[in-house]
Write a protein that holds these residues in place. Structure first.
Motif, PDB file in Angstrom:
ATOM      1  N   UNK A  81       0.830  -1.208   0.000  1.00 12.28           N
ATOM      2  CA  UNK A  81       0.000   0.000   0.000  1.00 12.28           C
ATOM      3  C   UNK A  81       0.868   1.264   0.000  1.00 12.28           C
ATOM      4  N   UNK A  82       2.035   1.156   0.643  1.00 11.97           N
ATOM      5  CA  UNK A  82       2.884   2.355   0.751  1.00 11.97           C
ATOM      6  C   UNK A  82       3.724   2.598  -0.507  1.00 11.97           C
ATOM      7  N   UNK A  83       3.936   1.506  -1.291  1.00 13.90           N
ATOM      8  CA  UNK A  83       4.929   1.580  -2.372  1.00 13.90           C
ATOM      9  C   UNK A  83       4.667   2.737  -3.338  1.00 13.90           C
ATOM     10  N   UNK A  84       3.389   2.964  -3.694  1.00 16.86           N
ATOM     11  CA  UNK A  84       3.092   4.001  -4.698  1.00 16.86           C
ATOM     12  C   UNK A  84       2.655   5.330  -4.096  1.00 16.86           C
ATOM     13  N   UNK A  85       2.603   5.393  -2.808  1.00 13.02           N
ATOM     14  CA  UNK A  85       2.168   6.627  -2.156  1.00 13.02           C
ATOM     15  C   UNK A  85       3.253   7.680  -2.256  1.00 13.02           C
ATOM     16  N   UNK A  86       2.859   8.905  -2.441  1.00 16.90           N
ATOM     17  CA  UNK A  86       3.816  10.006  -2.537  1.00 16.90           C
ATOM     18  C   UNK A  86       3.966  10.695  -1.176  1.00 16.90           C
ATOM     19  N   UNK A  87       5.073  11.398  -1.015  1.00 20.51           N
ATOM     20  CA  UNK A  87       5.353  12.092   0.248  1.00 20.51           C
ATOM     21  C   UNK A  87       4.202  13.023   0.636  1.00 20.51           C
ATOM     22  N   UNK A  88       3.640  13.683  -0.378  1.00 20.68           N
ATOM     23  CA  UNK A  88       2.531  14.612  -0.111  1.00 20.68           C
ATOM     24  C   UNK A  88       1.354  13.877   0.533  1.00 20.68           C
ATOM     25  N   UNK A  89       1.091  12.629   0.056  1.00 13.66           N
ATOM     26  CA  UNK A  89      -0.028  11.865   0.621  1.00 13.66           C
ATOM     27  C   UNK A  89       0.263  11.481   2.077  1.00 13.66           C
ATOM     28  N   UNK A  90       1.509  11.033   2.309  1.00 11.47           N
ATOM     29  CA  UNK A  90       1.877  10.676   3.681  1.00 11.47           C
ATOM     30  C   UNK A  90       1.691  11.885   4.596  1.00 11.47           C
ATOM     31  N   UNK A  91       2.096  13.049   4.081  1.00 11.32           N
ATOM     32  CA  UNK A  91       2.019  14.268   4.892  1.00 11.32           C
ATOM     33  C   UNK A  91       0.562  14.676   5.117  1.00 11.32           C
ATOM     34  N   UNK A  92      -0.220  14.684   4.021  1.00 10.61           N
ATOM     35  CA  UNK A  92      -1.625  15.113   4.142  1.00 10.61           C
ATOM     36  C   UNK A  92      -2.410  14.189   5.069  1.00 10.61           C
ATOM     37  N   UNK A  93      -2.146  12.883   4.961  1.00 14.43           N
ATOM     38  CA  UNK A  93      -2.876  11.924   5.815  1.00 14.43           C
ATOM     39  C   UNK A  93      -2.291  11.882   7.222  1.00 14.43           C
ATOM     40  N   UNK A  94      -1.163  12.559   7.420  1.00 13.76           N
ATOM     41  CA  UNK A  94      -0.409  12.464   8.680  1.00 13.76           C
ATOM     42  C   UNK A  94      -0.236  10.988   9.020  1.00 13.76           C
ATOM     43  N   UNK A  95       0.306  10.271   8.013  1.00 12.36           N
ATOM     44  CA  UNK A  95       0.377   8.809   8.056  1.00 12.36           C
ATOM     45  C   UNK A  95       0.931   8.305   9.380  1.00 12.36           C
ATOM     46  N   UNK A  96       0.299   7.314   9.944  1.00 18.86           N
ATOM     47  CA  UNK A  96       0.644   6.676  11.224  1.00 18.86           C
ATOM     48  C   UNK A  96       0.358   7.558  12.430  1.00 18.86           C
ATOM     49  N   UNK A  97      -0.274   8.713  12.219  1.00 22.78           N
ATOM     50  CA  UNK A  97      -0.562   9.547  13.377  1.00 22.78           C
ATOM     51  C   UNK A  97      -2.020   9.972  13.370  1.00 22.78           C
ATOM     52  N   UNK A  98      -2.840   9.227  12.611  1.00 24.70           N
ATOM     53  CA  UNK A  98      -4.257   9.569  12.534  1.00 24.70           C
ATOM     54  C   UNK A  98      -4.961   9.248  13.839  1.00 24.70           C
ATOM     55  N   UNK A  99      -6.271   9.481  13.862  1.00 18.62           N
ATOM     56  CA  UNK A  99      -7.043   9.255  15.077  1.00 18.62           C
ATOM     57  C   UNK A  99      -6.952   7.799  15.524  1.00 18.62           C
ATOM     58  N   UNK A 100      -6.808   6.864  14.539  1.00 19.51           N
ATOM     59  CA  UNK A 100      -6.772   5.440  14.894  1.00 19.51           C
ATOM     60  C   UNK A 100      -5.606   5.146  15.823  1.00 19.51           C
ATOM     61  N   UNK A 101      -4.422   5.643  15.416  1.00 19.11           N
ATOM     62  CA  UNK A 101      -3.230   5.393  16.228  1.00 19.11           C
ATOM     63  C   UNK A 101      -3.366   6.080  17.577  1.00 19.11           C
ATOM     64  N   UNK A 102      -3.946   7.283  17.551  1.00 17.17           N
ATOM     65  CA  UNK A 102      -4.086   8.021  18.820  1.00 17.17           C
ATOM     66  C   UNK A 102      -5.021   7.281  19.774  1.00 17.17           C
ATOM     67  N   UNK A 103      -6.091   6.691  19.241  1.00 13.54           N
ATOM     68  CA  UNK A 103      -7.018   5.936  20.103  1.00 13.54           C
ATOM     69  C   UNK A 103      -6.290   4.758  20.737  1.00 13.54           C
ATOM     70  N   UNK A 104      -5.526   4.018  19.919  1.00 14.83           N
ATOM     71  CA  UNK A 104      -4.818   2.840  20.437  1.00 14.83           C
ATOM     72  C   UNK A 104      -3.806   3.268  21.502  1.00 14.83           C
ATOM     73  N   UNK A 105      -3.035   4.303  21.178  1.00 13.09           N
ATOM     74  CA  UNK A 105      -2.007   4.763  22.126  1.00 13.09           C
ATOM     75  C   UNK A 105      -2.601   5.390  23.373  1.00 13.09           C
ATOM     76  N   UNK A 106      -3.795   5.982  23.213  1.00 12.47           N
ATOM     77  CA  UNK A 106      -4.365   6.747  24.324  1.00 12.47           C
ATOM     78  C   UNK A 106      -5.321   5.961  25.196  1.00 12.47           C
ATOM     79  N   UNK A 107      -5.488   4.664  24.912  1.00 10.65           N
ATOM     80  CA  UNK A 107      -6.433   3.860  25.689  1.00 10.65           C
ATOM     81  C   UNK A 107      -6.066   3.876  27.176  1.00 10.65           C
TER      82      UNK A 107
END
Ligand code: CAA
Length: 260
Positions: A70-96
């Motif tokens: 999934x990451x292979x074709x993603x561009x840096x801009x997409x990683x930045x815009x999505x704030x990849x690996x730091x979205x609400x999902x990760x925050x929920x898991x880390x913040x439980x």
């Protein structure tokens, strides 16, 4: 709620979440991370489950990392815009705030190792393998590996693992302090569920406070941490569960917790 990439089961007061993409060694794509975030949010919001176990399906992997395809074709801009690996999902898991255990049943590499390290502690099968092999892909950890691994095993070993990309086995991970205990592969899930049931049987407020104060040790000075611990202890003494726990001890009976 129904999920496609994870399995969620209720075992009495324990929630069992299983990463379920065995054909891809449970690699973490955006759908897995979203479903994981939803499952953890439900666990946090519901007062009946009192501990959670996260494991991987199949015999080989907890999670072999973020999904490289999934990451292979993603561009840096997409990683930045999505704030990849730091979205609400990760925050929920880390913040439980409620306790949870990673039961690592095989490869825990890259994002898989990082996800396991978000748990309150790791129980590992004797077949588990840990590593941060991102350097082999021309990148570096992106979900906390450089920070949590270093705090868990110290600079020298963390640096060696990150720079060489090598894997360490369960025995090495245990002696380095990354995992709480290693158990025979076939006994891992039973052991993790039993351990979780033990935690689920404790006073819920006390479990949350214990978790909060241990985690504070990574964020603050010793003096401030000791003060933080004392305050939380003092707050707990105002709970109904403190009165019940101490009375039950004196009266030589089992305590019945209210979570108040
Ligand atoms: N992403 C996507 N697919 C993956 C994957 C990953 N991280 N890891 C394994 N797979 C897939 C393989 O492509 C393969 O699929 P196909 O059958 O369709 O080809 C399937 O899972 C089985 O894998 P292997 O055939 O490679 O199994 P193996 O037993 O020979 O090797 C392995 C196992 C050593 C774990 C090897 O799969 C591997 O090196 N995987 C990649 C590990 C890795 O680099 N992880 C870090 C990812 S980057 C990251 O996580 C960034 C971050 O910090 C968040």
């Amino acid at each position: 709620m129904s999920y496609e990439n994870i399995l969620v089961e209720q075992r009495d007061a324990v929630t069992l979440v299983t990463l379920n993409r065995p054909q891809a060694l449970n690699a973490l794509n955006t759908d897995v991370l979203r479903e994981l975030g939803e499952a953890f949010a439900s666990y946090e919001a519901d007062s009946s489950p009192r501990c959670l176990v996260l494991t991987g399906s199949g015999d080989k992997a907890f999670a072999a990392g973020a999904d490289i395809k999934q990451m292979a074709d993603k561009q840096a801009v997409d990683f930045y815009l999505e704030d990849f690996f730091s979205g609400w999902q990760t925050k929920v898991v880390q913040g439980t705030r409620k306790p949870w255990i990673a039961a690592v049943n095989g490869f825990a590499l890259g994002g898989g190792c990082e996800l396991a390290m978000m748990a309150d502690f790791i129980l590992a099968s004797d077949k588990a393998k840990f590593g941060q092999p991102e350097i082999n892909l021309g990148v570096a950890p992106g979900m906390g590996g450089s920070q949590r691994l270093t705090r868990a095993v110290g600079k020298s070993k963390a640096m060696e693992l990150c720079l060489t990309g090598r894997m360490m086995d369960a025995a090495e991970a245990e002696s380095a302090g990354l995992v709480a205990r290693v158990v025979p592969h076939d006994e891992l899930l039973d052991d993790a569920l039993k351990t979780a049931a033990t935690i689920a049987g404790k006073a819920p407020l006390a479990a949350m406070a214990n978790k909060e104060m241990v985690n504070a040790a990574f964020e603050t000075t010793l003096e401030h941490g000791l003060g933080y611990e004392r305050r939380l202890f003092q707050i707990l003494t105002a709970s109904e569960d403190k009165a019940e726990g101490m009375n039950a001890f004196v009266e030589k009976r089992e305590a019945t917790w209210k979570g108040r």
